[in-house]
Write an enzyme that holds these catalytic residues in place. Sequence first.
Site, short mmCIF file in Angstrom:
data_model
loop_
_atom_site.label_atom_id
_atom_site.label_comp_id
_atom_site.label_asym_id
_atom_site.label_seq_id
_atom_site.Cartn_x
_atom_site.Cartn_y
_atom_site.Cartn_z
N LYS A 106 -14.34 5.91 0.35
CA LYS A 106 -15.41 4.92 0.13
C LYS A 106 -16.15 4.69 1.46
O LYS A 106 -15.49 4.55 2.51
CB LYS A 106 -14.77 3.61 -0.36
N SER B 83 -17.15 -2.51 -6.80
CA SER B 83 -18.09 -1.84 -5.95
C SER B 83 -17.76 -0.37 -5.69
O SER B 83 -18.64 0.40 -5.33
CB SER B 83 -18.16 -2.57 -4.59
N SER C 276 -12.85 -4.35 -6.88
CA SER C 276 -13.62 -3.13 -6.63
C SER C 276 -12.86 -1.82 -6.71
O SER C 276 -13.47 -0.76 -6.75
CB SER C 276 -14.30 -3.22 -5.27
N1 GLN Z 1 -17.49 -7.59 -7.86
C1 GLN Z 1 -16.95 -8.41 -6.84
C2 GLN Z 1 -18.03 -8.88 -5.92
O1 GLN Z 1 -19.13 -8.53 -6.14
C3 GLN Z 1 -15.86 -7.71 -6.11
C4 GLN Z 1 -16.31 -6.77 -5.09
C5 GLN Z 1 -15.17 -6.10 -4.37
O2 GLN Z 1 -14.03 -6.16 -4.80
N2 GLN Z 1 -15.49 -5.51 -3.24
O3 GLN Z 1 -17.84 -9.58 -4.99
#
Ligand code: GLN
Length: 524
Positions: A98, A173, A197
């Site tokens: 990532k 994400s 994410s």
């Molecule tokens: N969807 C969540 C957010 O937007 C989690 C994102 C993540 O775990 N990096 O904050």
Amino acid sequence: MSEPQSPRTSMTDAVTTGGAEILTSSATDLVAAMEAGQLSSVEITQACLDRIEAVDRQVHAFLTVDAERALRQAREVDSRRAAGQRLGPLAGVPLAVKDLFCYQGMVTTAASRMLAGWVSPYTSTVVQRCVDAGMVILGKTNLDEFAMGSSTETSAFGPTHNPWDLERIPGGSGGGSAAALAAFQAPLALGTDTGGSIRLPAALTGTVGVKPTYGGTSRYGVIAMASSLDQPGPCARTVADAALLHQVIAGYDPMDQTSIPRDVPPVVEACRQIDLAGMRLGVVTGLSGQGYAPGVTQRFEEAVAALRGAGAAGIEGACPHCAHALGAYYLIQPAEVSSNLARYDAMRYGLRLDDDGEHSAEQVMAASRGAGFGAEAKRRIILGTYALSSGYYDAYYGSAQKVRTLISRDFEAAWATCDALISPTTPTTAFRIGERTDDPLAMYQADLCTIPANLAGIATGSFPAGLAPEDGLPVGLQVMAPVLCDDRVYRVGAALEAQLEAAWGGPLLASIPPLGAAAKEDVR
Ligand code: GLN
């Protein structure tokens, strides 16, 4: 002297002949083939690179691919193996990373214009451990900007497409890492999970993703988003592969103040204990029912039955404050974002606009931040700054922290009667690209089930539970276990995998589906 390179196979060859077998193999099987002298890391790496070249225009899982460096690493590990050196359990296996992890000499963008073209001057602990273990780094995968989002659509470089249906999001994400696995571009990938994410993209792409106990994997060299929640973890197509990668990346790191100085839980061994006799599994009340897609509910109930079939005792797991997790998270998380993203001030590194001697430092900063951050990053910086401002601090940030404590206490109470808790990973299957971009609250709903575990810092993972009958798209089962009991997450995941694969006659992602063709007729 460098080793001879294997001939570059064409894309058609890679998919239809030997390459297909390489691409669909688990990391475990690839290592066995390398150990037996049947395959080289160069062949495996080249097959992945060819696959990326053939399909990534459609999937857009990758932001950076460094074929030269990957092949150099592959040649190195091949010669070490040929020389009879004892190598780690994932030596020679390609990895997609990532683009939130720093890797020296490689561009690291966090999918933000703010960091476009920025080359990491050092390497994150997690990536360093993979390199030291002889893994081959293919490149960097797409994500929501600074890992804020649930669909990979807030990436400044365009969305990633779900390999099951290219018009749909792969979750976020870490949609790039999950899509790279589902499109057979890489056998393993790295993610980070702040509110889901790793797990959400795993659920929506039919892959496995684990968020270790907070402090179980090092955050050193991972671009910070919300530091009290961020946690790196493994992404894979099989439970055993995820455990092998977990074992490589986890463990104490003095460079991370929140790293736990304890042994890594026995995650690899746990995958062999697929009999769940004696395990008490709590089904979280409140994380199912109304608002959940019928196919998600159906596959979840079948998964519960399968786990009972493996010997687990299914009981109710109460977590009454989970209902308030989303609200608390979307105050705490932006508060931490507003502080962490203050470092992008156009003075030290990253984008710098209007630095022409005419504009003041403040104007340069304003222009750079205005153009460098996307809408979601700005929304969270503003929200977080507001929540932290004096006068509102107690009402918003303070209250959210109290809710966080109540959620942790819920889990503590649940562990008195349950060894692990289960729920669906997310209320729906993958939605269409663009469907929720104008409605942040609808977007945040995707994180409903995943956020409580981050707030409490516990171990959790998502595992394939089948395809929803209504749309043929993957559904995930979420497993949660107490702090430092990551092995239980794997034990339940491995038991589910064994039960369901026996029923399906093979893994969910067994063969390369034509990209975008959700297996509608073959609904497992
Ligand atoms: N969807 C969540 C957010 O937007 C989690 C994102 C993540 O775990 N990096 O904050």
